[in-house]
Design a protein around this motif. Structure first.
Motif, PDB file in Angstrom:
ATOM      1  N   SER A  45       0.816  -1.211   0.000  1.00 55.37           N
ATOM      2  CA  SER A  45       0.000   0.000   0.000  1.00 55.37           C
ATOM      3  C   SER A  45       0.857   1.271   0.000  1.00 55.37           C
ATOM      4  O   SER A  45       2.062   1.244   0.271  1.00 55.37           O
ATOM      5  CB  SER A  45      -0.911   0.028   1.226  1.00 55.37           C
ATOM      6  OG  SER A  45      -0.171   0.351   2.388  1.00 55.37           O
ATOM      7  N   GLU A  46       0.201   2.363  -0.268  1.00 54.82           N
ATOM      8  CA  GLU A  46       0.844   3.678  -0.240  1.00 54.82           C
ATOM      9  C   GLU A  46       1.295   4.041   1.179  1.00 54.82           C
ATOM     10  O   GLU A  46       2.256   4.780   1.360  1.00 54.82           O
ATOM     11  CB  GLU A  46      -0.137   4.727  -0.788  1.00 54.82           C
ATOM     12  CG  GLU A  46       0.444   6.114  -0.948  1.00 54.82           C
ATOM     13  CD  GLU A  46       1.590   6.198  -1.960  1.00 54.82           C
ATOM     14  OE1 GLU A  46       2.360   7.171  -1.880  1.00 54.82           O
ATOM     15  OE2 GLU A  46       1.723   5.296  -2.809  1.00 54.82           O
ATOM     16  N   GLU A  47       0.628   3.498   2.190  1.00 52.20           N
ATOM     17  CA  GLU A  47       0.991   3.783   3.586  1.00 52.20           C
ATOM     18  C   GLU A  47       2.411   3.321   3.924  1.00 52.20           C
ATOM     19  O   GLU A  47       3.042   3.852   4.825  1.00 52.20           O
ATOM     20  CB  GLU A  47       0.002   3.114   4.533  1.00 52.20           C
ATOM     21  CG  GLU A  47      -1.383   3.710   4.474  1.00 52.20           C
ATOM     22  CD  GLU A  47      -2.344   2.960   5.350  1.00 52.20           C
ATOM     23  OE1 GLU A  47      -2.297   1.707   5.384  1.00 52.20           O
ATOM     24  OE2 GLU A  47      -3.154   3.620   6.016  1.00 52.20           O
ATOM     25  N   ALA A  48       2.902   2.343   3.212  1.00 48.38           N
ATOM     26  CA  ALA A  48       4.231   1.790   3.483  1.00 48.38           C
ATOM     27  C   ALA A  48       5.289   2.354   2.534  1.00 48.38           C
ATOM     28  O   ALA A  48       6.380   1.799   2.431  1.00 48.38           O
ATOM     29  CB  ALA A  48       4.184   0.270   3.377  1.00 48.38           C
ATOM     30  N   ARG A  49       5.003   3.464   1.907  1.00 50.10           N
ATOM     31  CA  ARG A  49       5.917   3.988   0.879  1.00 50.10           C
ATOM     32  C   ARG A  49       7.301   4.355   1.416  1.00 50.10           C
ATOM     33  O   ARG A  49       8.253   4.412   0.663  1.00 50.10           O
ATOM     34  CB  ARG A  49       5.290   5.195   0.176  1.00 50.10           C
ATOM     35  CG  ARG A  49       5.113   6.416   1.048  1.00 50.10           C
ATOM     36  CD  ARG A  49       4.357   7.522   0.312  1.00 50.10           C
ATOM     37  NE  ARG A  49       4.036   8.609   1.198  1.00 50.10           N
ATOM     38  CZ  ARG A  49       2.941   8.676   1.945  1.00 50.10           C
ATOM     39  NH1 ARG A  49       2.054   7.709   1.901  1.00 50.10           N
ATOM     40  NH2 ARG A  49       2.728   9.703   2.728  1.00 50.10           N
ATOM     41  N   PHE A  50       7.430   4.592   2.711  1.00 54.16           N
ATOM     42  CA  PHE A  50       8.731   4.968   3.269  1.00 54.16           C
ATOM     43  C   PHE A  50       9.412   3.797   3.981  1.00 54.16           C
ATOM     44  O   PHE A  50      10.505   3.931   4.512  1.00 54.16           O
ATOM     45  CB  PHE A  50       8.554   6.157   4.215  1.00 54.16           C
ATOM     46  CG  PHE A  50       9.803   6.983   4.372  1.00 54.16           C
ATOM     47  CD1 PHE A  50      10.315   7.737   3.327  1.00 54.16           C
ATOM     48  CD2 PHE A  50      10.483   6.997   5.580  1.00 54.16           C
ATOM     49  CE1 PHE A  50      11.465   8.484   3.471  1.00 54.16           C
ATOM     50  CE2 PHE A  50      11.645   7.751   5.741  1.00 54.16           C
ATOM     51  CZ  PHE A  50      12.136   8.495   4.688  1.00 54.16           C
ATOM     52  N   VAL A  51       8.783   2.644   3.992  1.00 53.65           N
ATOM     53  CA  VAL A  51       9.357   1.451   4.612  1.00 53.65           C
ATOM     54  C   VAL A  51      10.266   0.775   3.590  1.00 53.65           C
ATOM     55  O   VAL A  51       9.849   0.471   2.479  1.00 53.65           O
ATOM     56  CB  VAL A  51       8.252   0.473   5.058  1.00 53.65           C
ATOM     57  CG1 VAL A  51       8.871  -0.772   5.670  1.00 53.65           C
ATOM     58  CG2 VAL A  51       7.309   1.147   6.040  1.00 53.65           C
ATOM     59  N   THR A  52      11.519   0.567   3.969  1.00 52.81           N
ATOM     60  CA  THR A  52      12.468  -0.076   3.059  1.00 52.81           C
ATOM     61  C   THR A  52      13.294  -1.122   3.808  1.00 52.81           C
ATOM     62  O   THR A  52      13.587  -0.965   4.994  1.00 52.81           O
ATOM     63  CB  THR A  52      13.444   0.944   2.440  1.00 52.81           C
ATOM     64  OG1 THR A  52      14.147   1.585   3.490  1.00 52.81           O
ATOM     65  CG2 THR A  52      12.710   1.976   1.611  1.00 52.81           C
ATOM     66  N   GLY A  53      13.660  -2.165   3.122  1.00 54.47           N
ATOM     67  CA  GLY A  53      14.610  -3.140   3.638  1.00 54.47           C
ATOM     68  C   GLY A  53      14.221  -3.827   4.929  1.00 54.47           C
ATOM     69  O   GLY A  53      15.084  -4.112   5.751  1.00 54.47           O
ATOM     70  N   GLN A  54      12.962  -4.136   5.118  1.00 50.20           N
ATOM     71  CA  GLN A  54      12.519  -4.785   6.343  1.00 50.20           C
ATOM     72  C   GLN A  54      12.159  -6.239   6.083  1.00 50.20           C
ATOM     73  O   GLN A  54      11.704  -6.595   5.009  1.00 50.20           O
ATOM     74  CB  GLN A  54      11.296  -4.072   6.916  1.00 50.20           C
ATOM     75  CG  GLN A  54      11.531  -2.614   7.244  1.00 50.20           C
ATOM     76  CD  GLN A  54      12.654  -2.418   8.234  1.00 50.20           C
ATOM     77  OE1 GLN A  54      12.671  -3.034   9.295  1.00 50.20           O
ATOM     78  NE2 GLN A  54      13.612  -1.585   7.890  1.00 50.20           N
TER      79      GLN A  54
END
Length: 64
Positions: free
Chosen positions: A44-53
């Protein structure tokens, strides 16, 4: 995985399902919708800043 008629079941031999469930701190396996919810969030767009998890939807097994 737990359906004897499934292809996955035939590839993996589970000797004692109770022992396997006992290894999960939540005391049960995940439901498909629980895994799908995590996937949906990361897509989703809500996770757009989540990286490398790495998120383990596994009832706490990796906490042990």
């Amino acid at each position: 995985m737990l359906d004897p008629a499934s292809e996955v079941y035939s590839k993996h031999v589970i000797q004692n399902i109770n022992e396997l469930v006992a290894m999960v701190p939540k005391g049960r396996f995940a439901e498909m919708d629980e895994v799908a919810s995590a996937v949906s969030y990361f897509a989703s767009e809500e996770a757009r800043f989540v990286t490398g998890q790495v998120i383990s939807v596994n009832g706490g097994c990796t906490m042990l």
